[in-house]
Design an enzyme around this catalytic site. Structure first.
Site, mmCIF file in Angstrom:
data_model
loop_
_atom_site.group_PDB
_atom_site.id
_atom_site.type_symbol
_atom_site.label_atom_id
_atom_site.label_comp_id
_atom_site.label_asym_id
_atom_site.label_seq_id
_atom_site.Cartn_x
_atom_site.Cartn_y
_atom_site.Cartn_z
ATOM 1 N N ASP A 42 -34.941 30.077 17.924
ATOM 2 C CA ASP A 42 -35.060 31.309 18.693
ATOM 3 C C ASP A 42 -36.081 32.107 17.652
ATOM 4 O OD1 ASP A 42 -32.653 30.941 20.026
ATOM 5 O OD2 ASP A 42 -31.312 32.041 18.383
ATOM 6 N N ASP A 49 -36.704 28.875 27.899
ATOM 7 C CA ASP A 49 -37.918 28.700 27.308
ATOM 8 C C ASP A 49 -38.885 28.938 28.188
ATOM 9 O OD1 ASP A 49 -37.540 26.264 28.489
ATOM 10 O OD2 ASP A 49 -38.995 25.094 27.271
#
Length: 173
Positions: free
Chosen positions: A19, A45
């Site tokens: 993260d 992503d």
């Protein structure tokens, strides 16, 4: 564009580290574009960067600068000891071109970048033209869509999960 081998980053640094990498990459993307551009987290992503009034060649140069800044960034402060790189597909459209066709074209050249070894930018010279690098003339795949896309731009109201271009992205607690 998307982060290369993101699963291995998550495996090496844990989900909090992954993260943190996503937030840092997002910040590098925002820092690397103009005030008129938009950076959106598309899904997982993957990010979409919209560069209005920009030629494909200009977009390729901009993405190459961003790619280089991410590849040379010191990720050790985030506890990441594996390389963090991105692959990007560049497609351009004229006013009135279909958005789905544009996204499918960009997605197709993104996969070309991945098949070519990752950590690179590949450009499609136009939605209806041939690829700038060798490859099949028609993009493959369908545009992927996420209802959770978050965009950062100085010209739009601040989304709950984003920030304006020159501000730091919020950290999660």
């Amino acid at each position: 564009m998307d982060i290369d081998h993101f699963k291995s980053i998550n495996d090496a640094a844990g989900h909090p580290g992954g993260d943190a990498v996503l937030r840092a990459v997002a910040q590098l993307l925002v820092d690397g574009v103009r005030d008129t551009d938009e950076v959106c987290r598309w899904a997982g992503d993957e990010f979409v960067i919209l560069l209005p009034d920009t030629t494909a060649e200009q977009g390729e140069r901009a993405m190459e600068r961003i790619r280089s800044s991410i590849a040379t960034n010191d990720w050790s402060a985030l506890g990441v000891d594996v390389p963090v790189t991105i692959s990007a597909g560049i497609a351009s459209a004229a006013r009135g071109d279909d958005r789905r066709t544009l996204f499918a074209a960009a997605d197709g050249v993104l996969y070309d970048a991945k098949r070519s070894g990752r950590d690179r930018v590949v450009r499609l010279s136009g939605v209806t033209q041939t690829r700038a690098e060798d490859g099949p003339p028609e993009p493959r795949g369908r545009p992927r869509r996420s209802s959770r896309a978050s965009c950062w731009s100085p010209t739009r109201p601040r989304p709950v999960t984003g920030s304006r271009r020159k501000r730091r992205l919020p950290s999660r607690t």
